[in-house]
Scaffold this motif. Structure first.
Motif, PDB file in Angstrom:
ATOM      1  N   LEU A 155       0.824  -1.207   0.000  1.00  0.00           N
ATOM      2  CA  LEU A 155       0.000   0.000   0.000  1.00  0.00           C
ATOM      3  C   LEU A 155       0.860   1.259   0.000  1.00  0.00           C
ATOM      4  N   PHE A 156       1.998   1.208   0.686  1.00  0.00           N
ATOM      5  CA  PHE A 156       2.932   2.339   0.622  1.00  0.00           C
ATOM      6  C   PHE A 156       3.566   2.434  -0.764  1.00  0.00           C
ATOM      7  N   ASN A 157       3.940   1.305  -1.324  1.00  0.00           N
ATOM      8  CA  ASN A 157       4.642   1.299  -2.617  1.00  0.00           C
ATOM      9  C   ASN A 157       3.773   1.856  -3.744  1.00  0.00           C
ATOM     10  N   ILE A 158       2.447   1.610  -3.675  1.00  0.00           N
ATOM     11  CA  ILE A 158       1.574   2.096  -4.750  1.00  0.00           C
ATOM     12  C   ILE A 158       0.928   3.432  -4.409  1.00  0.00           C
ATOM     13  N   GLY A 159       1.223   3.968  -3.236  1.00  0.00           N
ATOM     14  CA  GLY A 159       0.796   5.319  -2.898  1.00  0.00           C
ATOM     15  C   GLY A 159      -0.536   5.445  -2.207  1.00  0.00           C
ATOM     16  N   ILE A 160      -1.203   4.323  -1.876  1.00  0.00           N
ATOM     17  CA  ILE A 160      -2.456   4.417  -1.119  1.00  0.00           C
ATOM     18  C   ILE A 160      -2.165   4.909   0.302  1.00  0.00           C
ATOM     19  N   LEU A 161      -1.147   4.343   0.933  1.00  0.00           N
ATOM     20  CA  LEU A 161      -0.610   4.914   2.171  1.00  0.00           C
ATOM     21  C   LEU A 161       0.512   5.868   1.774  1.00  0.00           C
ATOM     22  N   LYS A 162       0.496   7.073   2.318  1.00  0.00           N
ATOM     23  CA  LYS A 162       1.377   8.136   1.856  1.00  0.00           C
ATOM     24  C   LYS A 162       2.612   8.292   2.742  1.00  0.00           C
ATOM     25  N   SER A 163       3.760   8.447   2.093  1.00  0.00           N
ATOM     26  CA  SER A 163       4.997   8.832   2.776  1.00  0.00           C
ATOM     27  C   SER A 163       5.183  10.332   2.578  1.00  0.00           C
ATOM     28  N   ARG A 164       5.473  11.026   3.645  1.00  0.00           N
ATOM     29  CA  ARG A 164       5.533  12.487   3.599  1.00  0.00           C
ATOM     30  C   ARG A 164       6.975  12.977   3.641  1.00  0.00           C
ATOM     31  N   SER A 165       7.290  13.945   2.781  1.00  0.00           N
ATOM     32  CA  SER A 165       8.613  14.561   2.755  1.00  0.00           C
ATOM     33  C   SER A 165       8.595  15.865   3.537  1.00  0.00           C
ATOM     34  N   PHE A 166       9.748  16.247   4.052  1.00  0.00           N
ATOM     35  CA  PHE A 166       9.882  17.489   4.809  1.00  0.00           C
ATOM     36  C   PHE A 166      11.074  18.293   4.275  1.00  0.00           C
ATOM     37  N   ASP A 167      10.980  19.611   4.399  1.00  0.00           N
ATOM     38  CA  ASP A 167      12.049  20.483   3.929  1.00  0.00           C
ATOM     39  C   ASP A 167      13.148  20.621   4.980  1.00  0.00           C
ATOM     40  N   ILE A 168      13.639  19.487   5.447  1.00  0.00           N
ATOM     41  CA  ILE A 168      14.751  19.460   6.407  1.00  0.00           C
ATOM     42  C   ILE A 168      15.437  18.113   6.251  1.00  0.00           C
ATOM     43  N   PRO A 169      16.747  18.063   6.339  1.00  0.00           N
ATOM     44  CA  PRO A 169      17.430  16.760   6.248  1.00  0.00           C
ATOM     45  C   PRO A 169      16.963  15.816   7.352  1.00  0.00           C
ATOM     46  N   ILE A 170      16.586  14.607   6.945  1.00  0.00           N
ATOM     47  CA  ILE A 170      16.128  13.597   7.900  1.00  0.00           C
ATOM     48  C   ILE A 170      16.903  12.308   7.637  1.00  0.00           C
ATOM     49  N   ILE A 171      17.522  11.793   8.677  1.00  0.00           N
ATOM     50  CA  ILE A 171      18.274  10.545   8.595  1.00  0.00           C
ATOM     51  C   ILE A 171      17.610   9.537   9.519  1.00  0.00           C
ATOM     52  N   SER A 172      17.185   8.418   8.964  1.00  0.00           N
ATOM     53  CA  SER A 172      16.539   7.368   9.746  1.00  0.00           C
ATOM     54  C   SER A 172      17.527   6.241  10.016  1.00  0.00           C
ATOM     55  N   VAL A 173      17.590   5.823  11.268  1.00  0.00           N
ATOM     56  CA  VAL A 173      18.445   4.694  11.664  1.00  0.00           C
ATOM     57  C   VAL A 173      17.543   3.629  12.272  1.00  0.00           C
ATOM     58  N   GLY A 174      17.563   2.437  11.691  1.00  0.00           N
ATOM     59  CA  GLY A 174      16.690   1.402  12.218  1.00  0.00           C
ATOM     60  C   GLY A 174      17.121   0.019  11.781  1.00  0.00           C
ATOM     61  N   ASN A 175      16.239  -0.937  11.981  1.00  0.00           N
ATOM     62  CA  ASN A 175      16.571  -2.321  11.648  1.00  0.00           C
ATOM     63  C   ASN A 175      15.328  -3.069  11.210  1.00  0.00           C
ATOM     64  N   ILE A 176      15.538  -4.247  10.689  1.00  0.00           N
ATOM     65  CA  ILE A 176      14.433  -5.133  10.314  1.00  0.00           C
ATOM     66  C   ILE A 176      14.166  -6.142  11.420  1.00  0.00           C
ATOM     67  N   THR A 177      15.188  -6.439  12.212  1.00  0.00           N
ATOM     68  CA  THR A 177      15.025  -7.375  13.323  1.00  0.00           C
ATOM     69  C   THR A 177      14.607  -6.641  14.593  1.00  0.00           C
ATOM     70  N   VAL A 178      14.082  -7.375  15.536  1.00  0.00           N
ATOM     71  CA  VAL A 178      13.650  -6.799  16.808  1.00  0.00           C
ATOM     72  C   VAL A 178      14.855  -6.661  17.729  1.00  0.00           C
ATOM     73  N   GLY A 179      15.266  -5.429  17.979  1.00  0.00           N
ATOM     74  CA  GLY A 179      16.288  -5.148  18.987  1.00  0.00           C
ATOM     75  C   GLY A 179      17.662  -5.709  18.703  1.00  0.00           C
ATOM     76  N   GLY A 180      18.650  -5.161  19.402  1.00  0.00           N
ATOM     77  CA  GLY A 180      19.963  -5.771  19.474  1.00  0.00           C
ATOM     78  C   GLY A 180      20.900  -5.565  18.309  1.00  0.00           C
ATOM     79  N   THR A 181      20.660  -4.549  17.443  1.00  0.00           N
ATOM     80  CA  THR A 181      21.570  -4.334  16.315  1.00  0.00           C
ATOM     81  C   THR A 181      22.582  -3.220  16.577  1.00  0.00           C
ATOM     82  N   GLY A 182      22.528  -2.602  17.741  1.00  0.00           N
ATOM     83  CA  GLY A 182      23.469  -1.519  18.039  1.00  0.00           C
ATOM     84  C   GLY A 182      22.968  -0.169  17.571  1.00  0.00           C
ATOM     85  N   LYS A 183      21.656   0.012  17.605  1.00  0.00           N
ATOM     86  CA  LYS A 183      21.056   1.244  17.092  1.00  0.00           C
ATOM     87  C   LYS A 183      21.511   2.483  17.849  1.00  0.00           C
ATOM     88  N   THR A 184      21.467   2.443  19.169  1.00  0.00           N
ATOM     89  CA  THR A 184      21.814   3.628  19.957  1.00  0.00           C
ATOM     90  C   THR A 184      23.255   4.069  19.739  1.00  0.00           C
TER      91      THR A 184
END
Length: 388
Positions: free
Chosen positions: A28-57
């Motif tokens: 639904l995100f890929n075809i645009g039914i659910l919308k991803s929003r852009s912002f006029d500021i640099p945004i860097i996302s740090v995350g993972n696909i697994t639950v916890g324990g990847t050294g995110k902090t």
């Protein structure tokens, strides 16, 4: 690799159903039914696909150290297991229970940056950009937002634990994947974290081939560095080497304590463990157990815990004076391998500098002038690492 993976085979049918739900959401995100929003500021996302324990902090903290001297930084987190629900902008007096242990840790270590929590990341970004005290923010670091697709980050950084490679894991609840391995395609940068410091060249090549990334994606490798032990209550710092003969009580309430245990074995002969679940809220019974366990150890002895656990331990009542005198945190930082540090740093700094608000205003002025002279009509623009 993969030695920490345990698959619960009996739960695979539930994982299959879970996977269908996640796939539909991503579609639904890929075809645009659910919308991803852009912002006029640099945004860097740090995350993972697994639950916890990847050294995110520690990786978010690496970005803070990299950018804090030249940019106004805001870290926006969900604030997992906090007692509040609304948007909270942390200050020096904000309690850990209000914003969660990881945001609290970052605010304590970097008091001059902005730290905020909001389950709705779009709303959180709006609040940061609209608040008089934080409207001059130059870059927002989204903590643990890889699945939060309502925000279109300029750079998506995906962390993968060396000990839990995606191709060997399974979806929840049989394994620890939040979504299928295909989700890695949304990343601009993939970092293999917690690598052994003596990783062989052949292993780098095997991992690179196994990750099978697209040409637009960059692959990095990091390892953990352990700093001097720091007292929670009183005393002076200690080097790891200075306690090699001590009896260690390793107290952890994190997702993957195995990594610390393995890394500490070469330095410490006698390690005893007290292990709890991630984000564990210590009770009076836990305090009593800690006092008794430590008292029973022969001297010399010391308690070691993580920085994240320390945020929940420091406010506890009932700890014995002996425990307070001898409980230390083990700070960790990340180090890039294969001489990749400069490349990573240049990409991050270049993206933030190119997409800063001053640069954006200059671009808009040029675009307006061009539009007025050429009558070229309206254009849309998205801040994107891939387009920069």
């Amino acid at each position: 690799m993969d030695e920490f993976i345990k698959i619960r085979e009996s739960l695979l049918p539930i994982s299959w159903l879970y996977g269908i739900g996640v796939s539909i959401r991503n579609f639904l995100f890929n075809i645009g039914i659910l919308k991803s929003r852009s912002f006029d500021i640099p945004i860097i996302s740090v995350g993972n696909i697994t639950v916890g324990g990847t050294g995110k902090t520690p990786h978010v903290e690496y970005l803070i150290r990299l950018l804090k001297d030249n940019f106004n930084i805001a870290v926006l987190s969900r604030g997992y297991k906090r007692k509040s629900k609304e948007f909270i902008l942390a200050d020096d007096d904000t309690e850990m229970s209000i914003i969660g242990d990881e945001p609290y840790q970052m605010k304590q270590k970097f008091p001059n940056i902005t730290v905020a929590v909001d389950k709705d990341r779009c709303h959180g970004i709006e609040q940061i950009c609209g608040n008089n005290s934080t409207k001059n923010t130059d870059v927002i670091l989204l903590d643990d937002a890889y699945q939060h697709r309502y925000v279109k980050a300029g750079i998506n950084i995906l962390l993968v634990d060396y000990h839990r490679m995606l191709s060997s894991d399974k979806l929840l609840p049989a394994g620890r994947l939040r979504e299928s391995e295909d989700g890695k395609s949304r990343a601009d940068m993939v970092i293999i974290t917690k690598c052994p410091s003596d990783l062989k060249p052949m292993e780098f090549r095997v991992i690179t081939k196994a990750m099978d990334l697209y040409p637009y994606q960059q692959l990095f490798f990091t390892t953990l560095i352990y700093k001097d032990l720091m007292p929670i209550y009183e005393g002076e710092s200690k080097s790891i080497e200075s306690i090699s003969e001590d009896n260690i009580l390793l107290l952890t309430g994190i997702a993957s304590p195995q990594q610390i245990l393995e890394d500490m074995k070469p330095y410490m002969k006698n390690i005893n463990q007290m292990t709890y679940q991630d984000h564990h809220q210590f009770t009076d019974k836990d305090v009593e157990d800690l006092n008794n366990r430590y008292s029973a150890l022969p001297s010399p002895k010391i308690i070691i815990t993580t920085e994240k656990d320390a945020t929940r331990i420091k406010g506890l009542e009932g700890l014995s004076e002996e425990v307070k005198r001898n409980i230390y945190t083990l700070p960790i930082e990340v180090k890039f391998m294969l001489e990749q540090k400069d490349t990573f740093n240049e990409n991050i700094i270049g993206y933030v500098r190119k997409n800063s608000r001053n640069s954006i205003l200059a671009k808009r002025k040029d675009e307006n002038e061009s539009r007025n002279s050429n009558n070229s009509g309206n254009r849309t623009r998205t801040i994107s690492f891939r387009n920069n």
